[in-house]
Design an enzyme around this catalytic site. Structure first.
Site, PDB file in Angstrom:
ATOM      1  CG  ASP A 104      -3.298 -23.627  -0.674  1.00 18.84           C
ATOM      2  OD1 ASP A 104      -3.163 -23.108  -1.802  1.00 18.84           O
ATOM      3  OD2 ASP A 104      -2.819 -23.101   0.364  1.00 18.84           O
ATOM      4  CG  HIS A 121     -12.124 -16.795   0.623  1.00 17.99           C
ATOM      5  ND1 HIS A 121     -11.684 -16.529  -0.645  1.00 17.99           N
ATOM      6  CD2 HIS A 121     -12.741 -15.669   1.040  1.00 17.99           C
ATOM      7  CE1 HIS A 121     -12.045 -15.292  -0.987  1.00 17.99           C
ATOM      8  NE2 HIS A 121     -12.677 -14.744   0.028  1.00 17.99           N
ATOM      9  CB  CYS A 129     -23.098 -29.438  10.728  1.00 19.58           C
ATOM     10  SG  CYS A 129     -24.899 -29.527  10.665  1.00 19.58           S
TER      11      CYS A 129
HETATM   12  N1  APR Z   1       2.695 -16.241 -10.339  1.00 18.48           N
HETATM   13  C1  APR Z   1       2.048 -15.039 -10.296  1.00 18.48           C
HETATM   14  N2  APR Z   1       0.729 -14.896 -10.572  1.00 18.48           N
HETATM   15  C2  APR Z   1       0.061 -16.010 -10.939  1.00 18.48           C
HETATM   16  C3  APR Z   1       0.666 -17.281 -11.029  1.00 18.48           C
HETATM   17  C4  APR Z   1       2.046 -17.368 -10.707  1.00 18.48           C
HETATM   18  N3  APR Z   1       2.712 -18.535 -10.768  1.00 18.48           N
HETATM   19  N4  APR Z   1      -0.286 -18.186 -11.416  1.00 18.48           N
HETATM   20  C5  APR Z   1      -1.435 -17.482 -11.573  1.00 18.48           C
HETATM   21  N5  APR Z   1      -1.224 -16.184 -11.285  1.00 18.48           N
HETATM   22  C6  APR Z   1      -2.205 -15.090 -11.278  1.00 18.48           C
HETATM   23  C7  APR Z   1      -3.218 -15.150 -12.404  1.00 18.48           C
HETATM   24  O1  APR Z   1      -2.772 -14.393 -13.514  1.00 18.48           O
HETATM   25  C8  APR Z   1      -4.459 -14.533 -11.745  1.00 18.48           C
HETATM   26  O2  APR Z   1      -4.569 -13.147 -12.039  1.00 18.48           O
HETATM   27  O3  APR Z   1      -2.932 -15.249 -10.090  1.00 18.48           O
HETATM   28  C9  APR Z   1      -4.242 -14.713 -10.244  1.00 18.48           C
HETATM   29  C10 APR Z   1      -5.226 -15.672  -9.611  1.00 18.48           C
HETATM   30  O4  APR Z   1      -6.503 -15.091  -9.710  1.00 18.48           O
HETATM   31  P1  APR Z   1      -7.794 -15.977  -9.429  1.00 18.48           P
HETATM   32  O5  APR Z   1      -7.692 -17.245 -10.166  1.00 18.48           O
HETATM   33  O6  APR Z   1      -8.972 -15.070  -9.643  1.00 18.48           O
HETATM   34  O7  APR Z   1      -7.675 -16.345  -7.867  1.00 18.48           O
HETATM   35  P2  APR Z   1      -8.001 -15.427  -6.625  1.00 18.48           P
HETATM   36  O8  APR Z   1      -7.655 -13.992  -6.890  1.00 18.48           O
HETATM   37  O9  APR Z   1      -7.361 -16.062  -5.457  1.00 18.48           O
HETATM   38  O10 APR Z   1      -9.594 -15.574  -6.511  1.00 18.48           O
HETATM   39  C11 APR Z   1     -10.212 -15.040  -5.364  1.00 18.48           C
HETATM   40  O11 APR Z   1     -12.251 -16.170  -6.028  1.00 18.48           O
HETATM   41  O12 APR Z   1     -13.287 -18.060  -6.825  1.00 18.48           O
HETATM   42  C12 APR Z   1     -13.012 -17.331  -5.690  1.00 18.48           C
HETATM   43  O13 APR Z   1     -12.924 -18.174  -3.501  1.00 18.48           O
HETATM   44  C13 APR Z   1     -12.206 -18.136  -4.708  1.00 18.48           C
HETATM   45  O14 APR Z   1     -10.502 -17.343  -3.163  1.00 18.48           O
HETATM   46  C14 APR Z   1     -10.928 -17.329  -4.520  1.00 18.48           C
HETATM   47  C15 APR Z   1     -11.351 -15.935  -4.955  1.00 18.48           C
END
Ligand code: APR
Length: 254
Positions: A104, A121, A129
């Site tokens: 982002d 990522h 492309c």
């Molecule tokens: N404060 C603290 N933690 C939070 C908050 C917040 N406001 N909101 C969400 N979380 C936590 C959630 O509980 C979750 O465990 O952040 C974590 C986000 O985990 P994911 O959704 O799995 O995201 P991420 O770890 O970045 O995923 C890694 O997976 O799908 C792929 O490419 C995508 O970069 C991504 C990668």
């Protein structure tokens, strides 16, 4: 939680080289859904659609992929207190680098300098492309989609266009991986903010840091598989926690 805030602030005070590792959880308070929370992106989109294999072989999956890119790109997301706290860490000279899984671009908007940000990522700002690797602003491609081009191809070679993010099954960017591994090996303190730590090789970075003798802090709303090896774990919202930690760090610096 107060004494955990104090503990992490002391860790930062004692550490010349701090790495912050962020996931989608650092951006949810900016209005961007994460992936694996109950209301996350994988509850609305099929992750299979985001594998490189599906993208290149299935036109309908490409259209769904572009729909999500448009949702991410067209909204005006702004940094939240967690992003600003990480930028503050750089301003006070503590930040070795911020390794992010996020696409982002909010760490840059919040004030971290380009050279301190490692986007493992990729970024949603550009398209690429898949044949000639030409790069172009994502906005240009989305404009073509708005004008009715459902499955945009490269104007130079006719190859498939895709957001310049790393999809499941796609190779990780080598330079960013090397930089992330080096920062993780050399740091004294590794702070995870808002990641479920389930997607490798990115999720391997906390382990590289821990094995190299760094302290590990995990700030995440829910538990992770690495909580047991962390020196401090705070299960709360990143914005308030990071803001409180930086306040304590600045108090110590006086
Ligand atoms: N404060 C603290 N933690 C939070 C908050 C917040 N406001 N909101 C969400 N979380 C936590 C959630 O509980 C979750 O465990 O952040 C974590 C986000 O985990 P994911 O959704 O799995 O995201 P991420 O770890 O970045 O995923 C890694 O997976 O799908 C792929 O490419 C995508 O970069 C991504 C990668």
């Amino acid at each position: 939680m107060e004494n955990l805030i104090e503990k992490v602030a002391l860790f930062i005070h004692e550490s010349p080289k701090v790495v912050v590792f962020t996931g989608a959880g650092v951006s949810t308070e900016s209005g961007i859904p994460d992936f694996r929370s109950p209301d996350g992106i994988w509850a609305r989109y099929d992750p299979e659609d985001f594998t490189i294999q599906r993208f290149v072989s299935d036109r309908e999956a490409r259209k769904r992929n572009w729909r999500l890119r448009k949702e991410m790109f067209s909204a005006d997301y702004r940094p939240n207190p967690a992003h600003y706290a990480i930028a503050e860490l750089e301003r006070i000279g503590k930040l070795s680098c911020v390794i992010t899984q996020n696409i982002d671009g909010l760490h840059h908007v919040a004030g971290n300098s380009e050279e301190k940000i490692v986007e493992l990522h990729g970024t949603v700002k550009n398209a690429k492309c898949l044949s000639c690797d030409d790069r172009l602003p994502l906005g240009e491609v989305l404009k073509r989609i708005d004008q009715g081009e459902e499955d945009p191809h490269c104007e130079k070679c006719g190859g498939l266009l895709k957001a310049a993010t790393v999809s499941f099954g796609e190779a990780m960017p080598p330079a960013e991986m090397r930089r992330a591994e080096q920062c993780s090996r050399e740091c004294d303190l590794f702070i995870v903010v808002g990641s479920s730590l389930v997607v490798y090789p990115a999720a391997g970075m906390p382990l590289v840091a821990k094995r190299s003798g760094a302290r590990l802090v995990i700030i995440n709303y829910t538990s992770t598989d690495m909580d047991a090896i962390a020196d401090a774990v705070i299960h709360n919202k990143a914005g308030a926690v990071m803001e409180a930690i930086l306040e304590k760090v600045k108090e110590r610096a006086i």
